[in-house]
Design a protein around this motif. Structure first.
Motif, short mmCIF file in Angstrom:
data_model
loop_
_atom_site.label_atom_id
_atom_site.label_comp_id
_atom_site.label_asym_id
_atom_site.label_seq_id
_atom_site.Cartn_x
_atom_site.Cartn_y
_atom_site.Cartn_z
N MET A 181 0.84 -1.21 0.00
CA MET A 181 0.00 0.00 0.00
C MET A 181 0.87 1.26 0.00
O MET A 181 0.59 2.23 -0.70
CB MET A 181 -0.93 0.01 1.21
CG MET A 181 -2.05 -1.04 1.19
SD MET A 181 -3.23 -0.84 -0.16
CE MET A 181 -2.74 -2.21 -1.22
N ASN A 182 1.94 1.23 0.79
CA ASN A 182 2.90 2.34 0.78
C ASN A 182 3.47 2.55 -0.61
O ASN A 182 3.65 3.68 -1.08
CB ASN A 182 4.04 2.07 1.76
CG ASN A 182 3.62 2.18 3.21
OD1 ASN A 182 2.61 2.80 3.53
ND2 ASN A 182 4.38 1.58 4.10
N GLU A 183 3.75 1.44 -1.30
CA GLU A 183 4.32 1.52 -2.63
C GLU A 183 3.33 2.13 -3.62
O GLU A 183 3.71 2.95 -4.48
CB GLU A 183 4.72 0.10 -3.08
CG GLU A 183 5.56 0.07 -4.34
CD GLU A 183 6.04 -1.33 -4.68
OE1 GLU A 183 6.75 -1.45 -5.70
OE2 GLU A 183 5.71 -2.29 -3.96
N ILE A 184 2.07 1.76 -3.52
CA ILE A 184 1.05 2.33 -4.42
C ILE A 184 0.90 3.83 -4.20
O ILE A 184 0.80 4.61 -5.14
CB ILE A 184 -0.30 1.59 -4.23
CG1 ILE A 184 -0.19 0.16 -4.77
CG2 ILE A 184 -1.43 2.33 -4.95
CD1 ILE A 184 -1.40 -0.72 -4.47
N LEU A 213 -0.61 -8.26 -4.61
CA LEU A 213 0.22 -9.38 -4.15
C LEU A 213 -0.30 -10.66 -4.79
O LEU A 213 -1.46 -10.75 -5.21
CB LEU A 213 0.15 -9.53 -2.63
CG LEU A 213 0.66 -8.40 -1.74
CD1 LEU A 213 0.34 -8.68 -0.28
CD2 LEU A 213 2.17 -8.19 -1.92
N CYS A 214 0.56 -11.68 -4.85
CA CYS A 214 0.10 -13.02 -5.22
C CYS A 214 -0.66 -13.61 -4.04
O CYS A 214 -0.11 -13.71 -2.94
CB CYS A 214 1.29 -13.91 -5.57
SG CYS A 214 2.17 -13.44 -7.08
N TYR A 215 -1.91 -13.99 -4.27
CA TYR A 215 -2.75 -14.43 -3.16
C TYR A 215 -3.05 -15.93 -3.17
O TYR A 215 -3.64 -16.44 -2.22
CB TYR A 215 -4.06 -13.64 -3.15
CG TYR A 215 -3.90 -12.24 -2.60
CD1 TYR A 215 -3.28 -12.01 -1.38
CD2 TYR A 215 -4.38 -11.13 -3.30
CE1 TYR A 215 -3.14 -10.73 -0.88
CE2 TYR A 215 -4.24 -9.85 -2.79
CZ TYR A 215 -3.62 -9.65 -1.58
OH TYR A 215 -3.48 -8.38 -1.07
N GLY A 225 4.60 -17.04 -9.48
CA GLY A 225 5.44 -16.53 -10.56
C GLY A 225 4.90 -15.28 -11.25
O GLY A 225 5.59 -14.68 -12.07
N GLN A 226 3.66 -14.86 -10.91
CA GLN A 226 3.10 -13.65 -11.53
C GLN A 226 3.78 -12.39 -11.00
O GLN A 226 4.12 -12.32 -9.84
CB GLN A 226 1.60 -13.53 -11.24
CG GLN A 226 0.71 -14.37 -12.11
CD GLN A 226 -0.76 -14.05 -11.87
OE1 GLN A 226 -1.11 -13.10 -11.17
NE2 GLN A 226 -1.65 -14.85 -12.46
N LYS A 227 3.97 -11.43 -11.88
CA LYS A 227 4.35 -10.09 -11.48
C LYS A 227 3.08 -9.28 -11.25
O LYS A 227 2.06 -9.50 -11.90
CB LYS A 227 5.20 -9.41 -12.56
CG LYS A 227 6.49 -10.14 -12.88
CD LYS A 227 7.48 -10.06 -11.74
CE LYS A 227 8.83 -10.64 -12.14
NZ LYS A 227 9.77 -10.64 -11.01
N LYS A 228 3.12 -8.34 -10.32
CA LYS A 228 1.96 -7.54 -9.98
C LYS A 228 2.21 -6.08 -10.31
O LYS A 228 3.34 -5.59 -10.19
CB LYS A 228 1.63 -7.70 -8.49
CG LYS A 228 1.30 -9.16 -8.11
CD LYS A 228 0.07 -9.67 -8.84
CE LYS A 228 -0.30 -11.06 -8.42
NZ LYS A 228 -1.52 -11.54 -9.09
N LEU A 264 4.94 -3.61 -9.10
CA LEU A 264 4.95 -3.56 -7.64
C LEU A 264 6.00 -4.56 -7.14
O LEU A 264 5.98 -5.73 -7.53
CB LEU A 264 3.57 -3.91 -7.08
CG LEU A 264 2.45 -2.93 -7.45
CD1 LEU A 264 1.09 -3.48 -7.03
CD2 LEU A 264 2.69 -1.57 -6.83
N GLU A 265 6.88 -4.10 -6.28
CA GLU A 265 8.04 -4.92 -5.92
C GLU A 265 7.97 -5.52 -4.52
O GLU A 265 8.81 -6.34 -4.16
CB GLU A 265 9.31 -4.09 -6.08
CG GLU A 265 9.53 -3.62 -7.52
CD GLU A 265 10.79 -2.80 -7.68
OE1 GLU A 265 11.36 -2.38 -6.66
OE2 GLU A 265 11.22 -2.59 -8.83
N ASN A 266 6.99 -5.10 -3.71
CA ASN A 266 6.92 -5.61 -2.35
C ASN A 266 6.13 -6.91 -2.28
O ASN A 266 5.36 -7.24 -3.18
CB ASN A 266 6.28 -4.57 -1.42
CG ASN A 266 7.29 -3.52 -0.97
OD1 ASN A 266 8.17 -3.79 -0.17
ND2 ASN A 266 7.18 -2.32 -1.54
#
Length: 401
Positions: free
Chosen positions: A28-31, A259-261, A267-270, A290-292
């Motif tokens: 959320m901080n990253e967004i 995030l991957c849930y 393996g997905q990037k978000k 998104l990297e976190n």
């Protein structure tokens, strides 16, 4: 103007016994940081804000704090609609207070948002399923058609009993009526929805593993050709992988979850989607990585040593671990595996089937000792694999309880 599109936050979601809240705080901080760095003028959040109808205190607090930061204390409008994981009433509840911070919360389809204004923007036009914004510093209006998720009862309420035939027809007609009335080329025209949408005739898109399904047969499948031609960009929520099911000229985009849930997303990037839009022109958009958050991994090993080495080398993951071997894992081997990594969600032992010899005696002698009978039964059900000492000890403990 620049617009940020995100969706499927699922705040409060767990992965089996693991909380994801700490990762969600970081992403959320990253967004928020991306919104500020990109200097976006508007944020769209396309549903599944929470993971369930009754989110915990920490998830709710994270949601409201994030919206407040995204809104820059009222300077930037933030529009969030409910998804199939959200309680529409819960989403609507804080709306009067949220407006003071420039946040517009929309829980129900066909909702009519009462006009209001802040020092920095105002709703200058409103109708069921539609708002028009005038944003300070933007010299043209922004029109938004909005369709939150509707459950079975509300679909019948809004779209009639014959939902399977009518939903595409009714949505297409309602969207067209709004677009024809309000969406000319003097403003930016957007649609945001939490629906299962696909291109007509295209391969069926898989819904996220473990998620509440929207698509049941074809009853809830919305075709992208229902979107009015005036709409320049459609911001969707529900599917967790970034994809454009529209065209380059008329993007219809799932922005992905942050995030991957589930392990179906391994393996997905978000991403979030960043849109550049102006009246009467084709929008341009790009995905911002998104990297976190921990990555989700499915791995198979046939050696305990190899598994432990990989686990030690990849600590920032959640893993579904399959171990293939000739024998069942001992308690010591399990302990060694779990001690080497704190993110093992599933451990799946897979014993290779041993071929039974053709002359193997299948006659059961019921007069034998029960231990021998159990061993024979276990061997017959597990491809000829012998029950180990630990299993026999457990069997005897149960037998003598």
């Amino acid at each position: 103007m620049k617009i940020l599109h995100t969706a499927d936050w699922h705040l409060g979601k767990r992965l089996d016994r693991f909380s994801r809240l700490e990762e969600q705080v970081l992403v959320m901080n990253e967004i928020v940081q991306i919104a500020d760095e990109q200097n976006v003028a508007l944020v769209l959040i396309a549903g599944d804000l929470f993971d369930n109808f009754n989110p915990g205190v920490e998830a709710a607090e994270l949601f409201y704090k994030t919206l407040k930061r995204l809104s820059l204390n009222g300077k930037r409008p933030v529009i969030a609609i409910s998804g199939n994981h959200d309680s529409p009433s819960l989403i609507n509840a804080p709306d009067p207070l949220a407006r003071e911070c420039g946040i517009i919360l929309i829980g129900h389809p066909k909702a009519e948002i009462l006009p209001f204004g802040t020092e920095y923007f105002s709703i200058i036009n409103s109708k069921e399923g539609f708002i028009e914004l005038k944003i300070d510093g933007i010299n043209f209006p922004v029109r938004i058609l909005h369709t939150p998720f509707a459950n079975e009862i509300r679909l019948k309420e809004y779209f009639g009993e014959n939902k399977e035939e009518e939903i595409n027809k009714v949505l297409a007609q309602e969207w067209k009526n709004l677009a024809d009335q309000f969406c000319d080329d003097t403003g930016v025209n957007l649609l945001t929805a939490h629906l299962y949408m696909n291109k007509r005739g295209a391969e069926i898109l898989e819904e996220p593993e473990g998620e509440k399904p929207i698509k049941i047969g074809n009853a809830d499948l919305i075709f992208s050709d229902s979107i009015p031609e005036q709409i320049q960009y459609t911001a969707l929520g529900h599917l967790h992988g970034f994809q454009n099911i529209g065209t380059k000229e008329k993007p219809v985009v799932y922005s992905s979850s942050p995030l991957c849930y589930s392990f179906s997303e391994a393996g997905q990037k978000k991403y979030v989607s960043i849109i550049d839009a102006e009246p009467g022109k084709v929008v341009s958009y790009g995905k911002k990585l998104l990297e976190n958050g921990r990555t989700l991994v499915r791995k198979t090993f046939n050696s305990i040593e190899d598994a432990v080495q990989w686990l030690s080398d990849n600590p920032n993951t959640f893993i579904e671990l399959t171990l293939e071997s000739e024998t069942f894992l001992t308690a010591d081997e399990r302990r060694l595996i779990y001690q080497s990594h704190n993110g093992i969600v599933h451990l799946i032992p897979k014993v290779r089937n041993l071929e039974l010899s053709e002359d193997q005696n299948h006659v059961i002698n019921l007069s034998q000792d029960i231990d021998i009978l159990f061993k024979d039964y276990f061997k017959s059900k597990n491809g000829g694999q012998e029950a180990n000492e630990e299993l026999m000890n457990l069997f005897n403990e149960i037998l003598n309880a």
